[in-house]
Enzyme design. Structure first.
Site, PDB file in Angstrom:
ATOM      1  N   ASP A 115       0.853  -1.202   0.000  1.00  0.00           N
ATOM      2  CA  ASP A 115       0.000   0.000   0.000  1.00  0.00           C
ATOM      3  C   ASP A 115       0.879   1.238   0.000  1.00  0.00           C
ATOM      4  OD1 ASP A 115      -2.327   1.498  -0.020  1.00  0.00           O
ATOM      5  OD2 ASP A 115      -2.557   1.491   2.153  1.00  0.00           O
ATOM      6  N   ASP A 162       2.487   2.510   7.883  1.00  0.00           N
ATOM      7  CA  ASP A 162       1.251   1.793   7.541  1.00  0.00           C
ATOM      8  C   ASP A 162       1.547   0.445   6.873  1.00  0.00           C
ATOM      9  OD1 ASP A 162      -1.431   1.420   7.431  1.00  0.00           O
ATOM     10  OD2 ASP A 162      -1.866   2.986   5.962  1.00  0.00           O
TER      11      ASP A 162
END
Ligand SMILES: Nc1ncnc2c1ncn2[C@@H]1O[C@H](COP(=O)(O)OP(=O)(O)OP(=O)(O)O)[C@@H](O)[C@H]1O
Ligand SMILES: [Mg+2]
Length: 260
Positions: A196, A213
């Protein structure tokens, strides 16, 4: 339920209600958000972090995302830390399950919603450990309890570092190279694909790109890891076009997977 249990539960609920009221004051969150984020077990985990002296207090929310909330906390020594709390309700479990099922590290988990959220949190913690091992700038993981990840705070004083998307880079080439190096090292040395990666998951702090993240990160063995790697490369190469940096995505992909 016996009447004793009933009164115990009532007392317990009242205690939780008082805690939530206090948290509402600290965080400025409305009760609906608080009820979603801080269910009973999350509150217990926060209490454990406080009694273990990992944190001393929750300061304020840094971000409210689709899957969780990120808070600034402080240690008893007044060092800022970040708490990422994954929601155990209203979470996008289907999305999480796609990235966990297929990861050889998480084959044996029972797949209740709560288990998936806990496994997701563990995955982000382990992926951050991998980045620490290979010396790629990223928040240092400090502790994981259930759906809570405690990590190093990246920023100055109490001001979180800005996202790549919000910064006008003075040295885009250097930052670009750092990001590509991070992708290559993660892949080559830890068999890891972020999955991501974009201008939304990179913080710029002291002229360095910090990768954040990592919950979606998968290992090479995942059936879609090559697709995710291509997507990460595509997003980064596309983003840097605005700085007149151009690179052929396919050539770059081949360089990354062969380690050249
Ligand atoms: N260690 C950290 N130090 C400083 N800020 C952080 C840190 N970790 C996360 N943040 C901030 O919190 C935001 C959300 O974190 P993250 O990207 O990990 O969660 P998310 O689940 O993707 O949230 P969203 O759904 O909003 O993308 C980041 O964009 C960043 O601004
Ligand atoms: Mg994010």
């Amino acid at each position: 339920m016996s009447s004793d249990d009933f009164f115990l539960n009532k007392r317990e609920n009242k205690k939780i209600d008082l805690k939530l009221q206090k948290l509402a004051e600290i965080t400025g969150f409305d009760r609906k958000t608080l009820d979603e984020v801080f269910d009973r077990s999350t509150l217990h985990s926060i209490e454990k972090l406080i009694s273990d002296r990992v944190i001393d207090s929750l300061e304020f929310p840094i971000s409210t995302g689709k899957e969780g909330n990120v808070f600034l906390a402080t240690t008893p020594q007044d060092t800022p830390l970040v708490l990422k709390i994954y929601r155990t309700s209203n979470s996008t479990f289907k999305h999480m399950a796609d990235y966990i099922i297929g990861d050889p590290r998480f084959q044996s988990i029972h797949k209740s919603k709560r288990d998936i959220v806990y496994a997701w949190t563990s995955k982000e913690y382990k992926n951050l450990q991998k980045l620490e091992t290979i010396g790629i700038p990223a928040p240092r993981p400090i502790k994981k309890i259930d759906n809570i990840l405690v990590m190093e705070f990246i920023g100055d004083k109490n001001q979180p570092a800005p996202l790549l998307k919000d910064v006008e880079l003075k040295n885009p080439k250097t930052i670009y190279k750092q990001i590509i190096k991070a992708i290559r090292k993660m892949y080559q040395e830890e068999n890891l694909v972020h999955s991501d990666l974009s201008q939304y998951n990179i913080l710029i702090h002291k002229n360095k790109a910090y990768i954040i993240d990592l919950g979606q990160g998968v290992l090479k063995g995942h059936p879609l890891s090559n697709e995710y790697l291509k997507r990460d490369i595509h997003r980064i190469v596309s983003y840097f076009k605005k700085y007149d940096i151009t690179e052929n995505e396919e050539t770059l992909y081949n360089k990354i997977i062969t380690g050249k």
